[in-house]
Enzyme design. Structure first.
Site, mmCIF file in Angstrom:
data_model
loop_
_atom_site.group_PDB
_atom_site.id
_atom_site.type_symbol
_atom_site.label_atom_id
_atom_site.label_comp_id
_atom_site.label_asym_id
_atom_site.label_seq_id
_atom_site.Cartn_x
_atom_site.Cartn_y
_atom_site.Cartn_z
ATOM 1 N N ASN A 6 42.729 -9.902 -9.883
ATOM 2 C CA ASN A 6 44.086 -8.785 -10.254
ATOM 3 C C ASN A 6 44.939 -8.871 -9.134
ATOM 4 O OD1 ASN A 6 45.331 -6.277 -10.448
ATOM 5 N ND2 ASN A 6 44.087 -5.776 -12.020
ATOM 6 N N ASP A 8 47.881 -6.884 -8.775
ATOM 7 C CA ASP A 8 48.769 -5.767 -9.064
ATOM 8 C C ASP A 8 49.188 -5.399 -7.690
ATOM 9 O OD1 ASP A 8 48.553 -6.216 -11.810
ATOM 10 O OD2 ASP A 8 47.246 -4.286 -11.779
ATOM 11 N N HIS A 9 47.981 -5.345 -6.663
ATOM 12 C CA HIS A 9 48.441 -4.635 -5.384
ATOM 13 C C HIS A 9 49.660 -5.530 -4.743
ATOM 14 C CE1 HIS A 9 45.627 -1.709 -6.054
ATOM 15 N NE2 HIS A 9 44.526 -1.907 -5.447
ATOM 16 N N HIS A 42 48.616 -6.300 -14.928
ATOM 17 C CA HIS A 42 48.462 -5.061 -15.588
ATOM 18 C C HIS A 42 49.993 -4.702 -15.737
ATOM 19 C CE1 HIS A 42 47.233 -0.888 -16.687
ATOM 20 N NE2 HIS A 42 47.874 -0.951 -17.438
ATOM 21 N N ARG A 44 52.195 -2.281 -16.637
ATOM 22 C CA ARG A 44 52.105 -0.746 -17.101
ATOM 23 C C ARG A 44 53.264 -0.508 -17.715
ATOM 24 N NH1 ARG A 44 47.549 1.789 -14.163
ATOM 25 N NH2 ARG A 44 48.697 3.776 -15.122
ATOM 26 N N ARG A 48 55.072 0.175 -12.568
ATOM 27 C CA ARG A 48 55.167 0.668 -11.272
ATOM 28 C C ARG A 48 54.898 -0.594 -10.120
ATOM 29 N NH1 ARG A 48 49.887 3.962 -11.262
ATOM 30 N NH2 ARG A 48 50.718 5.277 -12.965
ATOM 31 N N GLU A 69 46.726 -7.227 -18.662
ATOM 32 C CA GLU A 69 46.064 -5.795 -18.974
ATOM 33 C C GLU A 69 47.296 -5.107 -19.564
ATOM 34 O OE1 GLU A 69 44.360 -3.421 -15.955
ATOM 35 O OE2 GLU A 69 43.225 -5.076 -15.635
ATOM 36 N N THR A 99 44.807 4.583 -10.924
ATOM 37 C CA THR A 99 44.432 3.145 -11.314
ATOM 38 C C THR A 99 43.807 3.641 -12.684
ATOM 39 O OG1 THR A 99 43.031 1.206 -11.069
ATOM 40 C CG2 THR A 99 42.406 3.218 -10.207
ATOM 41 N N THR A 100 43.420 2.529 -13.566
ATOM 42 C CA THR A 100 42.744 2.784 -14.857
ATOM 43 C C THR A 100 41.720 3.410 -14.611
ATOM 44 O OG1 THR A 100 43.559 0.605 -15.591
ATOM 45 C CG2 THR A 100 42.050 1.866 -17.283
ATOM 46 N N GLU A 150 35.526 -5.942 -21.814
ATOM 47 C CA GLU A 150 35.314 -5.738 -20.460
ATOM 48 C C GLU A 150 34.525 -4.619 -20.193
ATOM 49 O OE1 GLU A 150 38.673 -7.011 -18.030
ATOM 50 O OE2 GLU A 150 37.989 -5.483 -16.273
ATOM 51 N N HIS A 191 36.213 -3.342 -12.360
ATOM 52 C CA HIS A 191 36.669 -2.214 -11.600
ATOM 53 C C HIS A 191 35.702 -1.777 -10.420
ATOM 54 C CE1 HIS A 191 38.997 1.600 -11.363
ATOM 55 N NE2 HIS A 191 39.856 1.022 -12.162
ATOM 56 N N GLY A 192 36.273 -1.621 -9.284
ATOM 57 C CA GLY A 192 35.553 -0.958 -8.326
ATOM 58 C C GLY A 192 34.445 -2.058 -7.746
ATOM 59 N N GLY A 213 40.431 -6.674 -8.026
ATOM 60 C CA GLY A 213 41.609 -6.547 -7.405
ATOM 61 C C GLY A 213 41.265 -6.000 -5.898
ATOM 62 N N HIS A 214 41.192 -4.679 -6.209
ATOM 63 C CA HIS A 214 41.334 -3.917 -4.819
ATOM 64 C C HIS A 214 40.458 -4.590 -3.657
ATOM 65 C CE1 HIS A 214 42.493 -0.316 -2.942
ATOM 66 N NE2 HIS A 214 40.963 -0.211 -2.267
#
Ligand code: PXP
Length: 237
Positions: A6, A8-9, A42, A44, A48, A69, A99-100, A150, A191-192, A213-214
């Site tokens: 991901n 996005d960042h 994503h 959004r 953003r 996403e 985040t989601t 997912e 996620h995470g 992602g993160h």
């Protein structure tokens, strides 16, 4: 098991200065070059981080798969139908969230989800529903006609390392995956997930892809910083 990255960042960082760098398109190419099997963005509703232009450009530049996403929004659905990504992942979206935050409540809106994803499936796009690892949500996902779920791994990631809760959260994921696979759904997760907690995903048989992602972007900042500083020091010497 495959890795979807991901990015996005990267767009968040770019947008902080309103310029063109760091370029998410370049980031996507680097991820692909280093083994990512897909790129997730994503789009959004508030745009953003990822912008429409990023999505259109990625459609032309990616050599792997684009996983878009998106929330259940008509204008984003229109874009998806136009660019036809390999897959879309339907997520809940709240304006103020960082985040989601949780999985999509599919069980509470089976008809709405079914109607929303039908044109996407008809267009040949794989549809994945981002849900909590919960029996009710898994069964409802199957009813909608989606091909993938997912599983939201956030609760497991938060509980990781905690004697009382890690196993509980992990078993929820394992059982939800087994149920989903037994009724014909393909299963992704994300996620995470990070460099410490990701190893347990191997205990879940048949997971197709992890979307991360993160932790990857965070690590990249530090693995890339020495070279970046060194180069600037040498340039200004
Ligand atoms: N999967 C979904 C559906 C997400 O919304 C996100 C976060 O945007 C991720 C995976 C990746 O999560 P993380 O950035 O914590 O790795």
């Amino acid at each position: 098991m495959l890795l979807g990255v991901n990015i996005d960042h990267i767009a968040t960082l770019r947008n902080a200065r309103g310029g063109v760098e760091p370029d998410p398109i370049k980031a996507a190419a680097i991820c692909e070059h280093n083994g990512a099997s897909s790129i997730t963005v994503h789009l959004r509703e508030d745009r953003r981080h990822i912008k429409d232009r990023d999505v259109y450009t990625l459609t032309n530049t990616l050599t792997t798969k684009l996983n878009l996403e998106m929330a259940m929004a008509d204008d984003i659905q229109k874009i998806a139908l136009e660019i036809k990504p390999y897959s879309i992942c339907l997520v809940p979206e709240k304006r103020q969230e960082v985040t989601t935050e949780g999985g999509l409540d599919v069980a509470g809106q089976v008809d709405r989800v079914t109607q929303f994803i039908k044109p996407l499936i008809d267009a040949g796009i794989f549809v994945s529903l981002f849900i909590d690892p919960d029996k009710k949500q898994v069964e409802a996902s199957k009813e909608t006609g989606a091909q993938f779920i997912e599983m939201h791994t956030g609760a497991y990631a938060e509980a990781y390392g905690c004697d009382e809760t890690e196993e509980v959260e992990f078993q929820k994921l394992k059982q939800a995956a087994e149920l989903a696979q037994s009724i014909g759904l393909k299963v992704n997760a994300g996620h995470g997930l990070n460099y410490e907690n990701v190893h347990r995903m191997h205990e879940i048989v048949g997971l197709v892809e992890l979307n991360i992602g993160h932790s990857i972007i965070s690590r990249a900042v530090f693995t890339g910083l020495p070279e970046a500083v060194n180069k600037m020091v040498n340039l200004i010497k």
